[in-house]
Write a protein that holds these residues in place. Structure first.
Motif, PDB file in Angstrom:
ATOM      1  N   VAL A 136      18.251   7.685 -20.875  1.00  0.00           N
ATOM      2  CA  VAL A 136      19.114   8.768 -20.402  1.00  0.00           C
ATOM      3  C   VAL A 136      19.784   9.506 -21.551  1.00  0.00           C
ATOM      4  O   VAL A 136      19.691  10.741 -21.653  1.00  0.00           O
ATOM      5  N   ILE A 137      20.422   8.769 -22.458  1.00  0.00           N
ATOM      6  CA  ILE A 137      21.179   9.446 -23.514  1.00  0.00           C
ATOM      7  C   ILE A 137      20.271  10.203 -24.490  1.00  0.00           C
ATOM      8  O   ILE A 137      20.513  11.382 -24.769  1.00  0.00           O
ATOM      9  N   PRO A 138      19.187   9.590 -24.983  1.00  0.00           N
ATOM     10  CA  PRO A 138      18.314  10.382 -25.872  1.00  0.00           C
ATOM     11  C   PRO A 138      17.775  11.638 -25.200  1.00  0.00           C
ATOM     12  O   PRO A 138      17.643  12.683 -25.818  1.00  0.00           O
ATOM     13  N   SER A 139      17.492  11.513 -23.902  1.00  0.00           N
ATOM     14  CA  SER A 139      16.940  12.649 -23.193  1.00  0.00           C
ATOM     15  C   SER A 139      17.987  13.750 -23.022  1.00  0.00           C
ATOM     16  O   SER A 139      17.693  14.937 -23.152  1.00  0.00           O
ATOM     17  N   ALA A 140      19.229  13.341 -22.747  1.00  0.00           N
ATOM     18  CA  ALA A 140      20.301  14.320 -22.548  1.00  0.00           C
ATOM     19  C   ALA A 140      20.786  14.896 -23.874  1.00  0.00           C
ATOM     20  O   ALA A 140      21.456  15.924 -23.902  1.00  0.00           O
ATOM     21  N   LEU A 141      20.434  14.229 -24.977  1.00  0.00           N
ATOM     22  CA  LEU A 141      20.955  14.633 -26.283  1.00  0.00           C
ATOM     23  C   LEU A 141      20.554  16.069 -26.646  1.00  0.00           C
ATOM     24  O   LEU A 141      21.336  16.797 -27.252  1.00  0.00           O
ATOM     25  N   THR A 142      19.370  16.475 -26.263  1.00  0.00           N
ATOM     26  CA  THR A 142      18.936  17.842 -26.526  1.00  0.00           C
ATOM     27  C   THR A 142      19.920  18.825 -25.904  1.00  0.00           C
ATOM     28  O   THR A 142      20.320  19.805 -26.526  1.00  0.00           O
ATOM     29  N   TRP A 143      20.300  18.539 -24.673  1.00  0.00           N
ATOM     30  CA  TRP A 143      21.245  19.411 -23.966  1.00  0.00           C
ATOM     31  C   TRP A 143      22.625  19.344 -24.600  1.00  0.00           C
ATOM     32  O   TRP A 143      23.290  20.356 -24.792  1.00  0.00           O
ATOM     33  N   ILE A 144      23.059  18.125 -24.911  1.00  0.00           N
ATOM     34  CA  ILE A 144      24.415  17.951 -25.440  1.00  0.00           C
ATOM     35  C   ILE A 144      24.545  18.686 -26.769  1.00  0.00           C
ATOM     36  O   ILE A 144      25.498  19.428 -26.997  1.00  0.00           O
ATOM     37  N   ILE A 145      23.560  18.515 -27.630  1.00  0.00           N
ATOM     38  CA  ILE A 145      23.654  19.127 -28.952  1.00  0.00           C
ATOM     39  C   ILE A 145      23.596  20.641 -28.868  1.00  0.00           C
ATOM     40  O   ILE A 145      24.285  21.344 -29.603  1.00  0.00           O
ATOM     41  N   VAL A 170      32.356  22.606 -21.418  1.00  0.00           N
ATOM     42  CA  VAL A 170      31.024  23.007 -21.878  1.00  0.00           C
ATOM     43  C   VAL A 170      30.143  21.783 -22.109  1.00  0.00           C
ATOM     44  O   VAL A 170      29.007  21.702 -21.627  1.00  0.00           O
ATOM     45  N   VAL A 171      30.681  20.801 -22.834  1.00  0.00           N
ATOM     46  CA  VAL A 171      29.894  19.610 -23.159  1.00  0.00           C
ATOM     47  C   VAL A 171      29.601  18.821 -21.889  1.00  0.00           C
ATOM     48  O   VAL A 171      28.486  18.345 -21.677  1.00  0.00           O
ATOM     49  N   PHE A 172      30.619  18.698 -21.040  1.00  0.00           N
ATOM     50  CA  PHE A 172      30.451  17.958 -19.789  1.00  0.00           C
ATOM     51  C   PHE A 172      29.293  18.531 -18.961  1.00  0.00           C
ATOM     52  O   PHE A 172      28.418  17.794 -18.519  1.00  0.00           O
TER      53      PHE A 172
END
Lengths: 294, 276
Positions: A204-213, A169-171
């Motif tokens: 990249v990481i801050p932008s993807a963080l919304t999705w990850i969280i 799921v996280v991946f």
């Protein structure tokens, strides 16, 4: 603002007083609405639990199969006072919680790392994508049998199963999140002289963080499922084992009581994840935070 | 790169630049054909042309984000190979990180170049003040108006003291008044540091009011149709007023006559495409 219109001419002058009394009115309406919602929630609970109790007492529904709220409370009380067949109830809760949290942590860490890496290196993601699709199509819960055989009755098998469920799921969310990064932001960072590492860290990481969280909410539920199913398949303690025992003893109240405990665990974790979300994503417009908190 | 290199304005030269793209259907699409263009060091060059004539593509190649299919792009005498050092790019859409504050966004340029965080922040603070946003340092982009976000972008683009500033319709999404204010601010800040500028726009008045040189491009495949020198004296002053000067009106007539043919041709082309 719905002040009395057309006072003394075509243009209505909204005085500060009207404004203030309007605000009070709006606040009052909001409070009344909230109270109504809570009353309706309470009523729903009473109808469901009360109805269940009444129907089973009146023998319309067989309590031997479907349990009874009063029986569930008695079961919980018994567990707290006298413990379960495998030691105190707190030990069972702690075991399951530990397995779920460890599985969650491993799954999230590996999921984020692999997702962010594959999202950035197009070549690898193209090579691996068919295998990932196959792995995703397999009912991964079946892996639990494998882990139980390979890793034994201890905690490792449950943690592994929970981690595998969480990982995918996280991946997928991390991967998608990286893919959805705004091209403009990337180009801007590149022109400003950012190295690959700086782009990953600042863009990249801050932008993807919304999705990850967003995925973490589902992921913790899956971690608990992984732990419980793992215990079902073979364990020496844990809530899954307690449920399996209750099932074998034809004790529906025991199953419901354990379910209730698990629900409390899951809700607590959900609350913590919500806190984390609000902290990490505090930059988002308030409407979004409200929407996700509701 | 050293900061002394970044500070010296650089000449931009495109010679025989052609850019082709592979479309999703597999055919070749020529966006730019045999472009020859030179922008002198410290000059302000505006590029006008009909929609889809490859103006933005030109900018991405100067920045080094994209390569020409044939021909060369030179900046300061050196062939562009990789990201062009000392360049800042202002995009049409906001390129601000929504998770960073105004200060954090402006400080990105120095941070990416390895300036210590403290110093980067104090330089950013200075630039935030210079674009008139003092007091908004800790705001996030979504809390700002469109014009304020453009100011942040401008500060973020200028903080590295670029030798080249590339602007792709930076004020395209703003209302007329805000656009005029931003144009004035841009001119004021540009006159302080004087980087070489390529400014892509649809708006001919904006182009003439700001630039030393207006390039008219033909409709796709884009190529340079004509280059006009704008001999209005500098400093120009308010862009709202300069447009009433007789020399401005004269230039506008001249360039518009050239641009109109291309705009009409582009329109006819899309209208045809719609019919077929």
């Amino acid at each position: 603002m719905s002040g009395p219109a057309g006072r003394g001419g075509a243009i209505s002058v909204i005085s500060p007083q009207t404004d203030a009394s309007d605000t009070v009115g709006v606040r009052h309406a909001a409070r009344r609405r909230k109270a109504l919602v809570w009353a309706a929630r309470l009523a729903t609970l009473i109808v469901v639990i009360g109805g269940w109790q009444l129907l089973t007492s009146a023998k319309i529904v067989d309590r031997f199969f479907w349990g009874q709220p009063s029986g569930i409370v008695a079961q919980l009380n018994d567990w707290v006072r006298h413990g379960t067949a495998y030691g105190s109830i707190w030990l069972q809760i702690w075991t399951t919680f530990k397995e779920a949290v460890l599985g969650f942590v491993f799954g999230v860490i590996t999921g984020v790392i692999v997702g962010v890496l594959l999202g950035q290196f197009r070549f690898f993601s193209e090579v691996l994508s068919p295998y990932i699709k196959v792995a995703n199509a397999i009912p991964r819960i079946v892996l639990g049998s494998l882990f139980t055989v390979a890793l034994g009755l201890g905690i490792a098998a449950k943690v592994s199963l929970a981690a595998v469920l969480v990982f995918f799921v996280v991946f997928f969310n991390a991967f998608q999140g990286v893919r959805e990064v705004d091209r403009n932001l990337l180009n801007n960072a590149r022109v400003l002289g950012a190295s690959r590492g700086a782009i990953t860290r600042h863009v990249v990481i801050p932008s993807a963080l919304t999705w990850i969280i967003a995925s973490l909410h589902v992921a913790f539920g899956l971690a608990i499922i992984g732990a419980i199913v793992g215990e079902f398949l073979g364990a020496q303690r844990g809530l899954g084992l307690v449920i399996a025992t209750a099932q074998n003893n034809f004790n529906p109240n025991g199953v419901f009581a354990a379910m209730f405990i698990i629900a409390v665990l899951a809700l607590t974790a959900e609350g913590l994840i919500g806190l984390l979300e609000r902290r990490l994503l505090s930059w988002r417009p308030p409407s979004q935070i409200e929407a996700s908190a509701a | 790169m050293t900061s002394t290199v970044a500070r010296r304005p650089a000449q931009i030269e495109l010679s025989g630049v052609t850019k082709r793209f592979l479309t999703p259907s597999g055919s070749m699409f020529t966006a730019l054909r045999a472009i020859d263009l030179a922008v002198g060091a410290g000059k302000f060059c505006a590029v006008v042309g009909p929609t889809g004539c490859g103006k933005s593509t030109t900018l991405t190649m100067v920045a080094g984000l994209d390569r020409p299919s044939t021909g060369t792009v030179r900046v300061g005498g050196q062939v562009v190979d990789g990201i062009t050092a000392g360049t800042s790019f202002m995009f049409q859409a906001d390129a601000l990180m929504p998770w960073k504050t105004v200060l954090g966004n402006v400080a990105l340029g120095p941070v990416f170049r390895g300036v210590p965080k403290k110093e980067a922040q104090s330089r950013a603070r200075d630039w935030v003040r210079r674009v008139g946003l003092a007091g908004f340092e800790e705001h996030h982009p979504h809390q700002l108006s469109g014009g304020m976000r453009k100011r942040v972008s401008l500060a973020a683009a200028l903080i590295n003291e670029p030798s080249i500033l590339l602007m792709d319709e930076p004020f395209g999404a703003l209302d007329v008044q805000t656009k005029a204010i931003m144009s004035n601010e841009l001119l004021g800040l540009w006159e302080q540091t004087r980087p070489s500028v390529i400014f892509v726009t649809h708006d001919l008045e904006e182009a003439i009011a700001l630039a030393d040189q207006v390039v008219v491009m033909t409709t796709g495949p884009g190529t340079v149709k004509a280059v006009y020198d704008i001999d209005l004296p500098r400093p120009r002053g308010a862009v709202q007023e300069i447009r009433f000067e007789s020399r401005f009106v004269e230039l506008h007539h001249q360039i518009w006559a050239s641009l109109r043919e291309e705009v009409e041709a582009a329109y006819a082309l899309t209208a045809q495409g719609r019919r077929s």
